[in-house]
Design an enzyme around this catalytic site. Structure first.
Site, PDB file in Angstrom:
ATOM      1  N   ILE A  70       1.091  -1.281  -0.138  1.00 58.11           N
ATOM      2  CA  ILE A  70      -0.049  -0.047   0.002  1.00 58.11           C
ATOM      3  C   ILE A  70       0.899   1.261  -0.019  1.00 58.11           C
ATOM      4  O   ILE A  70       0.322   2.261  -0.388  1.00 58.11           O
ATOM      5  CB  ILE A  70      -1.065   0.133   1.105  1.00 58.11           C
ATOM      6  CG1 ILE A  70      -1.929   1.135   1.049  1.00 58.11           C
ATOM      7  CG2 ILE A  70      -0.332  -0.035   2.590  1.00 58.11           C
ATOM      8  CD1 ILE A  70      -3.404   0.582   1.742  1.00 58.11           C
ATOM      9  N   TYR A 108      -8.388 -10.646  14.228  1.00 62.41           N
ATOM     10  CA  TYR A 108      -7.534 -11.388  13.204  1.00 62.41           C
ATOM     11  C   TYR A 108      -7.624 -12.914  13.170  1.00 62.41           C
ATOM     12  O   TYR A 108      -7.694 -13.437  11.983  1.00 62.41           O
ATOM     13  CB  TYR A 108      -6.077 -11.077  13.776  1.00 62.41           C
ATOM     14  CG  TYR A 108      -4.723 -11.655  13.284  1.00 62.41           C
ATOM     15  CD1 TYR A 108      -4.352 -11.168  12.106  1.00 62.41           C
ATOM     16  CD2 TYR A 108      -4.084 -12.729  13.752  1.00 62.41           C
ATOM     17  CE1 TYR A 108      -3.317 -11.630  11.362  1.00 62.41           C
ATOM     18  CE2 TYR A 108      -3.026 -13.050  13.091  1.00 62.41           C
ATOM     19  CZ  TYR A 108      -2.529 -12.582  11.776  1.00 62.41           C
ATOM     20  OH  TYR A 108      -1.605 -13.109  11.323  1.00 62.41           O
TER      21      TYR A 108
HETATM   22  N1  SER Z   1       2.397 -13.247  14.424  1.00 60.42           N
HETATM   23  C1  SER Z   1       0.990 -13.000  14.300  1.00 60.42           C
HETATM   24  C2  SER Z   1       0.826 -12.307  15.452  1.00 60.42           C
HETATM   25  O1  SER Z   1       1.210 -12.118  16.603  1.00 60.42           O
HETATM   26  C3  SER Z   1       0.408 -14.191  14.746  1.00 60.42           C
HETATM   27  O2  SER Z   1       0.167 -14.838  13.362  1.00 60.42           O
HETATM   28  O3  SER Z   1      -0.404 -11.472  15.164  1.00 60.42           O
END
Ligand code: SER
Length: 314
Positions: free
Chosen positions: A35, A138
């Site tokens: 981006i 996430y």
């Molecule tokens: N390393 C990543 C995180 O801590 C985990 O996929 O968000």
């Protein structure tokens, strides 16, 4: 020659994956995109917002792309600070990527993560198929992308592949907003000031992996013959350790190094993730095998980072 597009190419993994793929497939065949403006200048690069579907589509067509590595993502800690940004980039961005893979007949590899698991998942030797009720946005976005990718595969035959990465440790590009990033910051602070304050507890064991293993596994799955894949999403494991164990290994090189603990909201996130992963399916289907144990990782990381930071420690 295979033509590859990488999104999120300026991220922690994208930076090194782009270099490795360029040395294998030729500089001009690996198109990097992210981006923001790229200050480095070592191969084809395009500014791309993955939410701009038209721009994304044009880039794929103009560059005659065969394989898409869709890495653009907001990580766990940043996602909790800005859930709507994570929903845009991780969910809508992936929807664009997988739909463009369908329309353009691309192989598509998009990372998943240990964050796809949650507090009700068995934490030891977590298998590929188990309870998945993540509590971060996430993690939710990663479960969604796994399921949507698998849906596109069985509905339309899209060659979707995904890896559940553990925390990735590397010295080249700075990490961006992850819960596992303590395991990178600790090396910077150890070399610069001989002490580190961990935002995770001493006993917060998590699955981790050194970047060379991450690159090896990613390229192995990317290149695997489709007939060999018995599933579309695979766990890959490297090593599991906690902040206290990592600090002890660092102390073997830097005896004066001290660690202290001030856990914050990221400890809560880490507490919902597995401590170790069962990656036997990746080992069976495409010969996955990591090379680095904890001490080997620490030795190599200190060596590389001290060179970059121009700090002598031996
Ligand atoms: N390393 C990543 C995180 O801590 C985990 O996929 O968000």
């Amino acid at each position: 020659m295979t033509r590859i597009l990488i999104t999120g190419s300026l991220g922690q993994i994208g930076t090194e994956l782009t270099q490795q793929l360029r040395s294998k497939y030729g500089k001009e065949n690996v198109i990097a995109s992210d981006i923001r403006k790229n200050d480095g200048d070592d191969g084809p690069y395009h500014i791309l917002n993955v939410l701009d579907k038209e721009g994304f589509s044009s880039l794929i067509k103009e560059q005659e792309i065969d394989w898409l590595i869709h890495n653009a993502s907001v990580l766990s800690a940043t996602g909790e600070k800005n859930p709507h940004l994570a929903m845009d980039v991780n969910i809508r961005g992936f929807e664009n990527a997988i739909e463009l893979a369908r329309l353009n007949n691309l192989r598509i590899l998009t990372p998943s993560s240990i964050a796809a698991f949650g507090p009700s998942t068995p934490q030891e030797n977590t298998p590929d198929f188990t309870t998945m009720r993540p509590t971060t946005i996430y993690g939710v976005s990663k479960v969604y992308l796994e399921l949507l990718g698998e849906y596109y595969n069985h509905k339309w035959g899209v060659d979707f592949r995904s890896l559940r990465y553990p925390g990735i440790i590397s010295s080249e590009a700075p990490p961006g907003g992850g819960t596992t990033d303590y395991a990178i910051a600790i090396f910077h602070d150890a070399l610069k000031q001989m002490r580190y304050t961990s935002f995770l507890n001493a006993d917060a064991t998590l699955p981790m992996m050194y970047m060379p293993d991450c690159l090896k596994g990613t390229i192995q799955l990317l290149e695997a013959e489709e007939e060999k894949l018995t599933q579309r999403t695979y766990n890959i494991a490297g090593i599991s350790f906690n902040p206290a164990e990592l600090a002890s290994s660092i102390k073997k090189h830097l005896p004066d190094f001290e660690i202290s603990y001030e856990p914050d909201y990221r400890q809560e996130i880490a507490g919902t993730w597995p401590k170790s992963l069962d990656d036997s399916n990746a080992r069976r289907d495409w010969n996955w095998l990591p090379d680095f144990d904890l001490d080997k990782l620490v030795t190599d990381m200190l060596e590389n980072l001290s060179n970059t930071l121009e700090i002598t420690y031996k």
